[in-house]
Design a protein around this motif. Structure first.
Motif, PDB file in Angstrom:
ATOM      1  N   PHE A   8      68.372  62.468  61.928  1.00 53.60           N
ATOM      2  CA  PHE A   8      69.600  63.055  61.390  1.00 53.60           C
ATOM      3  C   PHE A   8      69.550  64.538  61.735  1.00 53.60           C
ATOM      4  N   PHE A   9      70.498  64.955  62.580  1.00 51.83           N
ATOM      5  CA  PHE A   9      70.366  66.288  63.148  1.00 51.83           C
ATOM      6  C   PHE A   9      71.710  66.960  63.376  1.00 51.83           C
ATOM      7  N   ASN A  10      71.739  68.239  63.012  1.00 51.31           N
ATOM      8  CA  ASN A  10      72.830  69.135  63.373  1.00 51.31           C
ATOM      9  C   ASN A  10      72.233  70.528  63.395  1.00 51.31           C
ATOM     10  N   ASN A  11      72.526  71.319  64.414  1.00 49.59           N
ATOM     11  CA  ASN A  11      71.947  72.649  64.446  1.00 49.59           C
ATOM     12  C   ASN A  11      72.668  73.626  63.517  1.00 49.59           C
ATOM     13  N   LYS A  12      73.652  73.123  62.757  1.00 47.99           N
ATOM     14  CA  LYS A  12      74.255  73.910  61.680  1.00 47.99           C
ATOM     15  C   LYS A  12      73.687  73.414  60.351  1.00 47.99           C
ATOM     16  N   ALA A 163      60.737  66.360  68.230  1.00 45.55           N
ATOM     17  CA  ALA A 163      61.143  65.319  67.285  1.00 45.55           C
ATOM     18  C   ALA A 163      62.258  64.451  67.846  1.00 45.55           C
ATOM     19  N   LEU A 164      63.183  65.062  68.566  1.00 43.75           N
ATOM     20  CA  LEU A 164      64.325  64.304  69.084  1.00 43.75           C
ATOM     21  C   LEU A 164      63.944  63.430  70.274  1.00 43.75           C
ATOM     22  N   ARG A 192      71.561  66.113  75.887  1.00 38.70           N
ATOM     23  CA  ARG A 192      71.544  65.525  77.236  1.00 38.70           C
ATOM     24  C   ARG A 192      70.476  66.180  78.110  1.00 38.70           C
ATOM     25  N   ARG A 193      70.363  67.494  77.981  1.00 37.93           N
ATOM     26  CA  ARG A 193      69.368  68.192  78.793  1.00 37.93           C
ATOM     27  C   ARG A 193      67.960  67.791  78.399  1.00 37.93           C
ATOM     28  N   TRP A 194      67.698  67.711  77.098  1.00 36.90           N
ATOM     29  CA  TRP A 194      66.365  67.315  76.653  1.00 36.90           C
ATOM     30  C   TRP A 194      66.038  65.888  77.089  1.00 36.90           C
ATOM     31  N   ARG A 195      67.036  65.005  77.020  1.00 35.83           N
ATOM     32  CA  ARG A 195      66.817  63.628  77.454  1.00 35.83           C
ATOM     33  C   ARG A 195      66.462  63.578  78.942  1.00 35.83           C
ATOM     34  N   ASP A 196      67.216  64.294  79.748  1.00 42.40           N
ATOM     35  CA  ASP A 196      66.964  64.296  81.194  1.00 42.40           C
ATOM     36  C   ASP A 196      65.618  64.946  81.521  1.00 42.40           C
ATOM     37  N   LEU A 212      53.998  56.625  75.038  1.00 46.51           N
ATOM     38  CA  LEU A 212      54.891  57.761  74.868  1.00 46.51           C
ATOM     39  C   LEU A 212      56.276  57.288  74.452  1.00 46.51           C
ATOM     40  N   PRO A 213      57.029  58.140  73.749  1.00 51.34           N
ATOM     41  CA  PRO A 213      58.407  57.774  73.391  1.00 51.34           C
ATOM     42  C   PRO A 213      59.273  57.714  74.633  1.00 51.34           C
ATOM     43  N   ARG A 214      60.287  56.866  74.576  1.00 54.54           N
ATOM     44  CA  ARG A 214      61.182  56.730  75.726  1.00 54.54           C
ATOM     45  C   ARG A 214      62.221  57.846  75.772  1.00 54.54           C
ATOM     46  N   GLY A 215      62.421  58.527  74.662  1.00 53.51           N
ATOM     47  CA  GLY A 215      63.343  59.657  74.652  1.00 53.51           C
ATOM     48  C   GLY A 215      64.792  59.247  74.840  1.00 53.51           C
ATOM     49  N   ARG A 216      65.212  58.195  74.172  1.00 53.86           N
ATOM     50  CA  ARG A 216      66.599  57.728  74.349  1.00 53.86           C
ATOM     51  C   ARG A 216      67.598  58.716  73.756  1.00 53.86           C
ATOM     52  N   ILE A 217      67.302  59.232  72.588  1.00 57.30           N
ATOM     53  CA  ILE A 217      68.159  60.219  71.901  1.00 57.30           C
ATOM     54  C   ILE A 217      69.631  59.800  71.976  1.00 57.30           C
ATOM     55  N   ALA A 218      69.921  58.564  71.620  1.00 58.26           N
ATOM     56  CA  ALA A 218      71.284  58.039  71.745  1.00 58.26           C
ATOM     57  C   ALA A 218      72.120  58.394  70.517  1.00 58.26           C
ATOM     58  N   PRO A 219      73.203  59.167  70.672  1.00 59.66           N
ATOM     59  CA  PRO A 219      74.078  59.455  69.529  1.00 59.66           C
ATOM     60  C   PRO A 219      74.809  58.179  69.098  1.00 59.66           C
TER      61      PRO A 219
END
Length: 343
Positions: A8-12, A163-164, A192-196, A212-219
């Motif tokens: 659960f993430f928001n930079n605000k 974490a993401l 998107r940049r972190w995923r790539d 290792l984590p797959r790093g999907r970071i799917a919204p």
């Protein structure tokens, strides 16, 4: 087999993120899902919601080897081994907490330092970057968990990047205001940049036996936490911002062409509109329990009784919708909740 991780993430800040994680963790547990709630915010607000100060002081004690996420990664950071099996704080039969720690902020510099070294195939760098994911998966295996819920701080720093990339799915809590919309415009491109970037690094992993984590970071959607309309905050201002959320989320987070005339009511990315329940939140915080567990003895009398039931319905609907998005089976065990409400 790895367990699904939902961040659960928001930079605000100030969008009710920690409260969402806290209540959803309890709700999933009551619906028969075994849950690990992971507090990866250096402010440790989620841990403070679950535990009283005396218990936190004990867990944070150096004499106790800091039974927290910080304690679990210490052997790796000190160069005397890999991540340590984490302490799991039992909250309920199906719910455990991976305790947060204010000292976690000290991990930021090292995560920044090793991130580029992963491109050189440096094994220790991969172990450091994947430390959160491996600790959470160890916790899930020990608890036989079905799901890991992660609370994160409101920033775009190295801790949240690590974490993401450890997360399969991301839920974005929002408020209907200018700052949340601007946060979406910052958040989408960064995810998107972190995923790539992580996909590039995965190809450089020098240790085939290192999971290792797959790093999907799917919204998978957003949750709008609605502030009460006040006299100094006209309805028009509220409507102005909330009507923009679907198109901004679609274009900036999903990176799709915004659909014309898409509304909150028809947006498939809208997981829920949640109220603040301002009159009930202080009661829940004092009782150290979710709002939907409040009883007359806690001060939830009169009209509050109906409100408590409504909170339960709201969080159940949100929990089920998130479970559907991540293809998680949710057993039907509603009786336990209703029994607790009547106690």
């Amino acid at each position: 087999m790895s367990r699904p991780v939902v961040a659960f993430f928001n930079n605000k800040g100030g969008v009710g993120k920690t409260s969402l994680v806290y209540h959803l963790a309890w709700m999933y547990a009551d619906l028969g899902v075994r849950v690990v709630a992971a507090d990866l915010d250096p402010q440790a607000n989620l841990s403070a919601a679950f535990l009283d100060e005396d218990r936190l002081a004990m867990l944070w004690s150096e004499n106790n080897d800091r039974q927290t996420i910080w304690g679990a990664i210490q052997p790796l950071l000190r160069g005397i081994g890999d991540v340590h099996p984490p302490h799991l704080e039992l909250i309920d039969e199906r719910l455990v907490l991976l305790v947060g720690d204010l000292a976690l902020s000290g991990f930021e510099d090292q995560l920044s330092e090793v991130w580029p070294k992963c491109l050189d195939g440096d094994e220790r760098s991969f172990r450091v970057i994947s430390a959160f994911w491996r600790v959470m998966q160890q916790a899930a295996e020990a608890h036989q968990a079905d799901l890991i819920l992660v609370d994160l701080g409101p920033n775009l720093g190295a801790i949240n990047r690590a974490a993401l990339i450890s997360s399969d799915s991301v839920v974005v809590p929002l408020s209907p205001d200018l700052f949340s919309l601007q946060g979406l415009r910052n958040l989408g491109p960064r995810l998107r940049r972190w995923r790539d970037d992580w996909q590039q690094r995965l190809q450089k992993n020098p240790a085939p036996d290192l999971s290792l984590p797959r790093g999907r970071i799917a919204p998978i959607g957003y949750v709008v936490v609605q502030h009460s309309v006040r006299l100094d905050r006209p309805v028009k201002a509220y409507q102005r911002w909330i009507t923009q959320i679907p198109s901004v989320y679609q274009s900036e987070v999903l990176h799709e062409v915004a659909t014309t005339n898409l509304s909150i009511a028809t947006d498939p990315s809208n997981l829920a509109l949640m109220k603040h329940y301002q009159s009930l939140m202080p009661l829940a915080q004092e009782a150290h329990k979710p709002i939907f567990y409040l009883k007359p003895a806690d001060g939830a009398t009169g009209a509050h009784t109906y409100a408590v039931q409504k909170v339960y319905e709201d969080f159940k609907a949100l929990a089920v919708k998130i479970a559907q998005r991540i293809q998680l089976d949710v057993p039907n065990s509603l009786l336990r909740v209703f029994l607790k409400l009547k106690l």
